[in-house]
Scaffold this active site. Structure first.
Site, mmCIF file in Angstrom:
data_model
loop_
_atom_site.group_PDB
_atom_site.id
_atom_site.type_symbol
_atom_site.label_atom_id
_atom_site.label_comp_id
_atom_site.label_asym_id
_atom_site.label_seq_id
_atom_site.Cartn_x
_atom_site.Cartn_y
_atom_site.Cartn_z
ATOM 1 N N LYS A 97 0.887 -1.180 0.014
ATOM 2 C CA LYS A 97 -0.018 0.181 0.056
ATOM 3 C C LYS A 97 0.991 1.235 -0.045
ATOM 4 C CE LYS A 97 -3.929 1.778 2.963
ATOM 5 N NZ LYS A 97 -4.688 1.673 4.113
ATOM 6 N N SER A 120 -9.288 1.344 3.250
ATOM 7 C CA SER A 120 -8.575 1.988 2.318
ATOM 8 C C SER A 120 -7.571 1.265 1.565
ATOM 9 C CB SER A 120 -7.816 3.178 3.120
ATOM 10 O OG SER A 120 -6.930 2.780 4.255
ATOM 11 N N SER A 139 -9.584 -1.363 7.303
ATOM 12 C CA SER A 139 -8.932 -0.963 5.898
ATOM 13 C C SER A 139 -8.387 -2.242 5.350
ATOM 14 C CB SER A 139 -8.072 0.006 5.983
ATOM 15 O OG SER A 139 -8.974 1.278 6.008
#
Length: 432
Positions: free
Chosen positions: A39, A116, A140
């Site tokens: 990420k 996310s 997330s």
């Protein structure tokens, strides 16, 4: 060593590059031959950590060192293939990004991928990498794992280093990971959690949170029957117990009364005590987000997408009212759930209230779904317990999942349990 590659593939990547394992790595290392994505919240030396927003990337320099968790994957023999798209400033569970595009959900292209850690989940679900790293503050990792039909693990809070990771809210921030099967999920976990033993403790009880399954938008038996049948086959029906988690939490967590306000009580089809728990979590999350990033937001005034902008500016108005109570509440719920689960029981509940929502759904119809989702997600979030989201196939063509929660520090036990359960789960899924 890194080399840049063109960006493509389901919109999962912000930037593709290759970080090779240490040349002196043994071919017998646990992650040799596996690829992973990270990420865009993790520092990688020589690359700007973008945090999901172009203005953030523009106003920050390239990282001068690589996050220890990324290095640990490389040292274990894995190859990094790039950085993935994320929701801006990690402040959404939808997975939609107006700047970098929304990664395509490989299970349902007309639905959100979840956030996310959207790109990290899509990279694994679309078989662009063998596993991936994400972060989970309010859901997330667990949410995109559920929406993309893969395994997602949120470890016990504080057990995996968050050095070299842009913070969102430190009281809840964790480094999580995704995989398509529980064998790789566990192999990655053994490195990140520094597990020495197999942790294959015997299950005491699987406790079904009956009231939580009533929050589902789909028939609850689609999740519970497969899970219960699989556990009964492996361990016997005497291992299955049931609880009303909302009543238990309300009775055992006295500080919740500070958050049982009218807005919580008015939420239709929700569990009041868990809605209050979610409210407390979001209060502390906003306060810590403001302390972390408020000065930057006020100074730069970044271009933020719809929904994100409102959340960020709301956070900047947060005060320290009830913050001490939030911290007390965290201790109380950890103690209460520790008593419920002990060292070798597992709590079963939905990851989210149903399949992934459609892309570009207006916020208002999603309000009830989001409220119920955060009620479910706050159980592990506030207690700091470990949680794994397990894919359970499809319902009406959309991915569904179930979650298992274990006591803080029982991560190895939970990973081993999921690995043991997987073969039986697959048999029941194929049969159904």
């Amino acid at each position: 060593m890194a080399r840049s590659l063109p960006v493509s593939d389901y919109g999962a990547f912000v930037e593709k590059f290759t970080l090779l394992p240490d040349p002196s790595s043994s071919p017998e290392l646990p992650l040799t031959g596996l690829t992973f994505a990270v990420k865009d919240i993790f520092d990688v030396e020589g690359y700007v950590t973008g945090f999901g927003n172009p203005d953030w990337a523009r106003t920050h320099s390239a990282a001068t060192s690589t996050s220890p968790v990324v290095l640990s994957m490389l040292k274990a023999g894995a190859t990094c293939v790039g950085k993935t798209v994320m929701d801006e400033m990690a402040y959404s569970i939808n997975g939609e990004n107006v700047h970098y595009g929304t990664p395509t959900n490989p299970c349902a292209s007309d639905c959100v991928p979840g956030g996310s850690s959207s790109g990290s989940a899509v990279a694994v679900g679309a078989m662009l990498s063998d596993f991936s790293l994400g972060t989970d503050t309010g859901g997330s990792v667990r949410v995109p794992a559920s929406y993309c039909g893969i395994f997602g693990f949120r470890p016990s809070h504080g057990l995996v280093s968050t050095l070299g990771v842009t913070p969102m809210a430190q009281s809840f921030d964790t480094v999580g990971w995704f995989a398509r099967d529980p064998v790789i999920l566990k192999r990655v976990g053994k490195i990140l959690l520094r597990l020495q033993e197999d942790n294959s403790a015997t299950l005491d009880q699987l406790i079904i949170a009956e009231d939580c399954f009533k929050l589902l938008d789909i028939p609850s038996h689609k999740l519970t029957e497969i899970l219960i049948s699989s556990v009964e086959k492996l361990y016997g029906s005497q291992k299955i117990q049931y609880t009303n988690l909302g009543n238990f939490v309300e009775a055992k967590v006295p500080s919740l009364k500070h958050f049982m306000n009218d807005s919580v009580k008015k939420q239709e089809d929700n569990i009041p005590s868990l809605a209050a728990l979610s409210s407390a979590m979001r209060l502390l999350q906003r306060y810590e987000f403001k302390n972390n990033h408020g000065d930057w937001v006020r100074s730069v005034k970044p271009n933020l997408g719809p929904g994100i902008s409102e959340r960020v500016w709301e956070a900047l108005s947060a005060t320290d009212e009830n913050i001490d109570v939030c911290c007390l509440l965290k201790s109380e719920i950890r103690a209460a759930l520790s008593d419920l689960l002990g060292d070798s029981s597992i709590l079963a509940m939905p990851t989210v209230p149903g399949p992934p929502p459609k892309l570009k759904t207006e916020p208002t119809p999603l309000e009830s779904f989001r409220a119920k989702a955060f009620s479910l997600l706050s159980v592990a979030g506030v207690s700091g317990f470990c949680q794994v989201s397990i894919p359970l196939g499809m319902y009406d063509g959309l991915p569904i999942s179930v979650s298992l929660v274990a006591k803080h520090g029982s991560d190895g036990f939970l990973l081993s349990f999921v690995e043991n359960l997987h073969t039986t789960l697959k048999e029941h899924l194929n049969f159904s």
